[in-house]
Scaffold this motif. Structure first.
Motif, mmCIF file in Angstrom:
data_model
loop_
_atom_site.group_PDB
_atom_site.id
_atom_site.type_symbol
_atom_site.label_atom_id
_atom_site.label_comp_id
_atom_site.label_asym_id
_atom_site.label_seq_id
_atom_site.Cartn_x
_atom_site.Cartn_y
_atom_site.Cartn_z
ATOM 1 N N UNK A 21 0.834 -1.201 0.000
ATOM 2 C CA UNK A 21 0.000 0.000 0.000
ATOM 3 C C UNK A 21 0.876 1.262 0.000
ATOM 4 N N UNK A 22 2.012 1.210 0.737
ATOM 5 C CA UNK A 22 2.941 2.353 0.715
ATOM 6 C C UNK A 22 3.492 2.559 -0.693
ATOM 7 N N UNK A 23 3.844 1.486 -1.367
ATOM 8 C CA UNK A 23 4.314 1.616 -2.748
ATOM 9 C C UNK A 23 3.234 2.199 -3.646
ATOM 10 N N UNK A 24 1.987 1.765 -3.439
ATOM 11 C CA UNK A 24 0.896 2.308 -4.248
ATOM 12 C C UNK A 24 0.685 3.801 -3.971
ATOM 13 N N UNK A 25 0.843 4.236 -2.714
ATOM 14 C CA UNK A 25 0.697 5.645 -2.378
ATOM 15 C C UNK A 25 1.792 6.486 -3.039
ATOM 16 N N UNK A 26 3.035 5.980 -3.034
ATOM 17 C CA UNK A 26 4.131 6.710 -3.677
ATOM 18 C C UNK A 26 3.910 6.787 -5.187
ATOM 19 N N UNK A 27 3.473 5.687 -5.800
ATOM 20 C CA UNK A 27 3.229 5.691 -7.245
ATOM 21 C C UNK A 27 2.099 6.643 -7.617
ATOM 22 N N UNK A 28 1.094 6.741 -6.774
ATOM 23 C CA UNK A 28 -0.032 7.631 -7.070
ATOM 24 C C UNK A 28 0.355 9.096 -6.962
ATOM 25 N N UNK A 29 1.061 9.457 -5.886
ATOM 26 C CA UNK A 29 1.390 10.869 -5.665
ATOM 27 C C UNK A 29 2.456 11.360 -6.639
ATOM 28 N N UNK A 30 3.402 10.502 -6.988
ATOM 29 C CA UNK A 30 4.452 10.902 -7.935
ATOM 30 C C UNK A 30 4.079 10.598 -9.380
ATOM 31 N N UNK A 31 2.872 10.085 -9.611
ATOM 32 C CA UNK A 31 2.358 9.771 -10.959
ATOM 33 C C UNK A 31 3.313 8.866 -11.734
ATOM 34 N N UNK A 32 3.921 7.896 -11.021
ATOM 35 C CA UNK A 32 4.798 6.938 -11.713
ATOM 36 C C UNK A 32 3.958 5.972 -12.538
ATOM 37 N N UNK A 33 2.997 5.303 -11.871
ATOM 38 C CA UNK A 33 2.088 4.415 -12.575
ATOM 39 C C UNK A 33 2.763 3.225 -13.233
ATOM 40 N N UNK A 34 3.299 2.303 -12.420
ATOM 41 C CA UNK A 34 3.928 1.110 -12.988
ATOM 42 C C UNK A 34 2.939 0.183 -13.685
ATOM 43 N N UNK A 35 1.685 0.221 -13.271
ATOM 44 C CA UNK A 35 0.670 -0.591 -13.915
ATOM 45 C C UNK A 35 0.327 -1.878 -13.194
#
Length: 358
Positions: free
Chosen positions: A96-110
């Motif tokens: 969930x922490x990884x998902x929060x970082x991906x969402x806020x930084x708009x990385x979007x690994x998929x």
């Protein structure tokens, strides 16, 4: 009378040496003006604040996502065939922490995303995306504004380490040299001089920090307010000058400070700046003047060379009187009156001495 023999109002670096004490609600006022407080922070503290802001927001939104995830998990039914989790490919709090970082930084690994079955998750996704964009804009704007701070431009403005008092056009003058290290010009540059000393008013009030405006001129180039080359700032010591009654002997025991301010705009960025320095009596050379800086060894070159090795160089001026400006004017006027009297007597007698006096 010596008030502050070791302290000065403005340091040689240009920093104002004033400390505010006993301010009520100081931290609250600084917090309300938070953006200016960020700009005035040192670089290491500013970077630390940004790092803490990122980590805290990631953890805060991770806790929110964890609550939404558990809430959606509790709604799972045993016989629900089409049930989908709120966040796909999330199994524990670390994911969930990884998902929060991906969402806020708009990385979007998929690999992790929000399903359409969770309306609360979609709403939280929008909130975190907007908050992340605002945080990034704040950080980028703060760093850009701090890099473009006009205070950094003032570091490339040079003031002479010492000031001079010498005779200029039959007048005693206080002189300071100022120069610009960069090729970028100044727009509407103005120079001011302030005389700081203690003063006793007619009512008996003692003013330990009294500022007196000193008239300034640039006789070398009155239109040269962009400082293409180093210029000499001149203050003529006359009846309105605070230096009028000061002699070389009195200067050694005096306690005052002369603050020089250079204000103007930067041509490349159109931002205003201010360069500052100050001079104590021990930094004033009586009977000296600044040495020329233009290099005459290559007069036919492509450029007019200015030798900055002579920026602080001074040379002895034998014509300067070693007396106060008031005594100098009195002596000069007395001699002038005496010469006028002799000239009138000689002219009336038809003497050749009248022409010699001219």
């Amino acid at each position: 009378m010596t008030l502050f023999p070791q302290t000065r109002l403005v340091r040689k670096s240009g920093r104002c040496n004033v400390k505010a004490c006993n301010m009520k609600h100081r931290r609250l006022q600084f917090f309300l003006d938070g953006y200016t407080s960020l700009l005035e922070c040192k670089w290491h503290l500013l970077i630390f604040i940004f790092l803490v802001s990122f980590v805290m927001t990631w953890i805060l939104f991770s806790l929110m996502w964890y609550g939404v995830y558990n809430w959606h998990q509790n709604q799972k039914r045993d016989n629900a065939v089409n049930w989908k989790p709120c966040i796909l490919n999330v199994k524990n709090f670390e994911s969930i922490i990884l998902f929060s970082i991906e969402t806020q930084t708009t990385i979007g690994y998929g690999s992790r995303d929000v399903s359409e079955e969770c309306s609360l998750g979609v709403f939280l996704l929008v909130v975190q995306s907007i908050f992340g964009a605002m945080l990034h804009a704040l950080i980028a704007g703060t760093i850009l504004a701090k890099i473009q701070s006009p205070a950094k431009r003032a570091k490339t403005v040079l003031f002479s380490k010492q000031a001079c008092i010498c005779l200029e056009n039959d007048e005693l003058c206080f002189m300071v040299r100022v120069g610009n290290l960069r090729r970028s010009e100044f727009v509407g540059a103005t120079v001011r001089a302030l005389f700081l000393a203690h003063k006793l008013t007619a009512e008996g009030d003692f003013l330990p920090h009294h500022l007196h405006e000193m008239a300034i001129s640039l006789p070398e180039s009155k239109v040269q307010n962009h400082l293409w080359w180093p210029a000499t700032i001149i203050h003529r010591i006359n009846e309105s000058s605070p230096l009028f009654g000061i002699s070389p002997e009195i200067l050694k025991d005096s306690d005052f400070e002369i603050v020089i301010l250079l204000e103007g705009g930067i041509a490349s960025t159109s931002m205003a700046f201010q360069g500052r320095t100050s001079f104590k009596p021990s930094e004033i050379k009586w009977g000296y003047r600044f040495s020329p800086m233009f290099d005459r060894r290559n007069p036919f070159g492509l450029h007019h060379e200015v030798n900055f090795d002579h920026f602080d160089s001074v040379r002895l001026d034998a014509t300067s009187p070693m007396m106060s400006a008031s005594d100098w004017y009195y002596t000069r006027n007395r001699n002038a009156d005496k010469n006028n009297f002799i000239r009138q007597r000689c002219v009336s007698n038809g003497s050749v001495l009248a022409m010699m006096l001219d």
